[in-house]
Design a protein around this motif. Structure first.
Motif, mmCIF file in Angstrom:
data_model
loop_
_atom_site.group_PDB
_atom_site.id
_atom_site.type_symbol
_atom_site.label_atom_id
_atom_site.label_comp_id
_atom_site.label_asym_id
_atom_site.label_seq_id
_atom_site.Cartn_x
_atom_site.Cartn_y
_atom_site.Cartn_z
ATOM 1 N N ARG A 182 -4.541 4.341 -8.839
ATOM 2 C CA ARG A 182 -4.023 3.231 -8.033
ATOM 3 C C ARG A 182 -2.510 3.318 -7.892
ATOM 4 O O ARG A 182 -1.961 3.090 -6.810
ATOM 5 C CB ARG A 182 -4.406 1.894 -8.670
ATOM 6 C CG ARG A 182 -5.889 1.600 -8.716
ATOM 7 C CD ARG A 182 -6.499 1.499 -7.335
ATOM 8 N NE ARG A 182 -7.830 0.933 -7.354
ATOM 9 C CZ ARG A 182 -8.940 1.579 -7.648
ATOM 10 N NH1 ARG A 182 -8.883 2.854 -7.980
ATOM 11 N NH2 ARG A 182 -10.118 0.965 -7.626
ATOM 12 N N VAL A 183 -1.820 3.660 -8.984
ATOM 13 C CA VAL A 183 -0.357 3.766 -8.936
ATOM 14 C C VAL A 183 0.059 4.920 -8.030
ATOM 15 O O VAL A 183 1.005 4.798 -7.230
ATOM 16 C CB VAL A 183 0.216 3.948 -10.356
ATOM 17 C CG1 VAL A 183 1.712 4.234 -10.300
ATOM 18 C CG2 VAL A 183 -0.046 2.697 -11.203
ATOM 19 N N ALA A 184 -0.637 6.054 -8.123
ATOM 20 C CA ALA A 184 -0.312 7.196 -7.261
ATOM 21 C C ALA A 184 -0.528 6.855 -5.794
ATOM 22 O O ALA A 184 0.302 7.201 -4.929
ATOM 23 C CB ALA A 184 -1.160 8.404 -7.666
ATOM 24 N N LEU A 185 -1.625 6.169 -5.484
ATOM 25 C CA LEU A 185 -1.869 5.752 -4.104
ATOM 26 C C LEU A 185 -0.805 4.759 -3.641
ATOM 27 O O LEU A 185 -0.394 4.782 -2.476
ATOM 28 C CB LEU A 185 -3.266 5.125 -3.989
ATOM 29 C CG LEU A 185 -4.449 6.093 -4.063
ATOM 30 C CD1 LEU A 185 -5.755 5.318 -4.083
ATOM 31 C CD2 LEU A 185 -4.423 7.063 -2.894
ATOM 32 N N GLY A 186 -0.351 3.890 -4.564
ATOM 33 C CA GLY A 186 0.705 2.945 -4.207
ATOM 34 C C GLY A 186 2.007 3.648 -3.873
ATOM 35 O O GLY A 186 2.690 3.294 -2.902
ATOM 36 N N LEU A 187 2.362 4.672 -4.655
ATOM 37 C CA LEU A 187 3.590 5.427 -4.371
ATOM 38 C C LEU A 187 3.480 6.172 -3.042
ATOM 39 O O LEU A 187 4.452 6.234 -2.267
ATOM 40 C CB LEU A 187 3.865 6.408 -5.511
ATOM 41 C CG LEU A 187 4.217 5.777 -6.860
ATOM 42 C CD1 LEU A 187 4.354 6.853 -7.934
ATOM 43 C CD2 LEU A 187 5.504 4.967 -6.750
ATOM 44 N N LEU A 188 2.299 6.733 -2.774
ATOM 45 C CA LEU A 188 2.093 7.403 -1.493
ATOM 46 C C LEU A 188 2.194 6.409 -0.337
ATOM 47 O O LEU A 188 2.803 6.712 0.707
ATOM 48 C CB LEU A 188 0.729 8.094 -1.484
ATOM 49 C CG LEU A 188 0.332 8.808 -0.185
ATOM 50 C CD1 LEU A 188 1.325 9.912 0.144
ATOM 51 C CD2 LEU A 188 -1.083 9.366 -0.289
ATOM 52 N N THR A 189 1.619 5.225 -0.526
ATOM 53 C CA THR A 189 1.703 4.186 0.507
ATOM 54 C C THR A 189 3.146 3.767 0.737
ATOM 55 O O THR A 189 3.571 3.546 1.880
ATOM 56 C CB THR A 189 0.866 2.967 0.095
ATOM 57 O OG1 THR A 189 -0.473 3.377 -0.172
ATOM 58 C CG2 THR A 189 0.847 1.922 1.199
ATOM 59 N N LEU A 190 3.917 3.665 -0.343
ATOM 60 C CA LEU A 190 5.328 3.298 -0.204
ATOM 61 C C LEU A 190 6.104 4.375 0.545
ATOM 62 O O LEU A 190 6.984 4.057 1.363
ATOM 63 C CB LEU A 190 5.943 3.062 -1.578
ATOM 64 C CG LEU A 190 7.386 2.565 -1.607
ATOM 65 C CD1 LEU A 190 7.508 1.235 -0.865
ATOM 66 C CD2 LEU A 190 7.879 2.407 -3.043
ATOM 67 N N LEU A 191 5.775 5.634 0.298
ATOM 68 C CA LEU A 191 6.422 6.724 1.037
ATOM 69 C C LEU A 191 6.099 6.637 2.523
ATOM 70 O O LEU A 191 6.988 6.787 3.377
ATOM 71 C CB LEU A 191 5.975 8.070 0.464
ATOM 72 C CG LEU A 191 6.539 9.314 1.152
ATOM 73 C CD1 LEU A 191 8.053 9.365 1.015
ATOM 74 C CD2 LEU A 191 5.904 10.587 0.578
ATOM 75 N N LEU A 192 4.835 6.379 2.843
ATOM 76 C CA LEU A 192 4.447 6.228 4.245
ATOM 77 C C LEU A 192 5.112 4.995 4.862
ATOM 78 O O LEU A 192 5.518 5.028 6.033
ATOM 79 C CB LEU A 192 2.924 6.124 4.355
ATOM 80 C CG LEU A 192 2.130 7.359 3.948
ATOM 81 C CD1 LEU A 192 0.630 7.080 4.007
ATOM 82 C CD2 LEU A 192 2.486 8.536 4.846
ATOM 83 N N ALA A 193 5.248 3.929 4.080
ATOM 84 C CA ALA A 193 5.912 2.731 4.588
ATOM 85 C C ALA A 193 7.378 3.010 4.892
ATOM 86 O O ALA A 193 7.915 2.526 5.900
ATOM 87 C CB ALA A 193 5.786 1.595 3.574
ATOM 88 N N SER A 194 8.034 3.792 4.034
ATOM 89 C CA SER A 194 9.442 4.135 4.301
ATOM 90 C C SER A 194 9.574 4.933 5.589
ATOM 91 O O SER A 194 10.504 4.714 6.378
ATOM 92 C CB SER A 194 10.016 4.924 3.122
ATOM 93 O OG SER A 194 9.426 6.216 3.037
#
Length: 315
Positions: free
Chosen positions: A8-20
């Motif tokens: 879940r944390v890894a997916l969250g970091l990936l989502t944050l990268l895509l959001a940026s």
């Protein structure tokens, strides 16, 4: 459980990268030339070339994105185009104001929503249950700004209990801050309480249909005791999930409320920056909102995993 949480944390970091990337591309896709808008009548070819060089607009977009992201990861949000000051200096007080308002609303909304949901489940089909369902359905259907203006008209204009504008400063003491921010807090509470209350009621009623609850009823236990001691603990997983999601909404959903009450938080700042074409401030606020929203969504997933054994042991 550690593996699930790590995923879940890894997916969250990936989502944050895509959001940026989306935030940066969204700002880049705005129509018109930023340098021309900033210079307005002084947009001579020489001035435009000098400003584009200063802002880095002459470099490829991928290079500018990488530099922006790497600086932001180091805590450097750049400088404002309107006053040339470092964004981090103005971001701190405004972020504290936004988090104070969101925390103020959460402290009131979460216990109120859970209590109303439990009472509505205990008195299912009664007058209280129907009244609460009608009120919450109305607050869900009405946008925040409308609720805010209604509260201003009733409590600030007609009765004059609270101020129309929430003008707080760093020198405002705690009690005065609570008083000045009561109306925006009440607006946000009316919106989020409805979602949490309805989920609490639905979760408790779903558990009430279980066989062990029927056995407790046959034993003659009071209904409030059955709901609080037996049904509520087993209904916590969806309740915790919806509470965490609504806390995320409290952080990112303050933009409209802050504009209505002219509250000096990040929401008001980002709206002012859009009108001034201060794009670095828009990007910085967008990243803060995205990071908080994604973090609270990860928290919701983690709480759901911890509270629900079926998620910890998938078939």
């Amino acid at each position: 459980m550690f593996k699930l949480i790590s995923q879940r944390v890894a997916l969250g970091l990936l989502t944050l990268l895509l959001a940026s990337a989306l935030i940066f591309l969204g700002v880049e896709a705005l129509p018109g030339d930023l340098a021309s808008k900033l210079l307005a009548n002084n947009a001579t070819p020489e001035n435009l070339a000098a400003l584009r060089l200063e802002l880095g607009l002459d470099r490829p977009m991928l290079v500018r994105y990488w530099e922006w992201l790497s600086h932001m990861l180091q805590g450097d949000f750049g400088a404002s185009l309107s006053n040339k000051r470092a964004i981090i200096g103005d971001l701190g007080p405004r972020a504290l104001n936004t988090f104070f308002l969101a925390t103020y609303a959460a402290v009131i909304a979460v216990p109120l929503a859970v209590a109303l949901g439990i009472i509505a489940a205990i008195r299912q089909g009664g007058i209280f249950d129907r009244l609460v369902n009608v009120v919450t359905l109305f607050s869900i259907s009405v946008p925040e700004f409308f609720i805010g203006y209604v509260l201003v008209m009733l409590l600030a204009v007609k009765i004059r209990l609270f101020p129309v504008l929430s003008n707080v400063t760093p020198d405002t003491d705690f009690a005065q801050r609570l008083y000045l921010t009561f109306l925006p807090m009440a607006t946000m509470v009316m919106v989020v309480v409805a979602h949490m209350m309805r989920m609490t009621r639905a979760s408790v009623l779903a558990v009430m249909a279980s066989p062990y609850i029927e056995m407790a009823i046959l034993k003659g236990l009071p209904k409030w005791r059955i709901v609080v001691q037996h049904a509520l603990p087993n209904a916590l997983a969806p309740i915790l999930n919806v509470v965490a999601l609504n806390l995320a909404y409290l952080i990112v959903g303050v933009v409209v409320v802050e504009v209505v009450f002219v509250y000096p938080g990040m929401g008001q700042w980002i709206v002012d920056s859009v009108s001034k074409k201060d794009l670095p401030v828009v990007q910085a606020c967008g990243m803060i909102f995205a990071a908080v929203f994604i973090s609270l969504n990860i928290l919701a997933d983690v709480l759901a995993i911890i509270s629900n054994p079926r998620l910890r042991h998938p078939r």
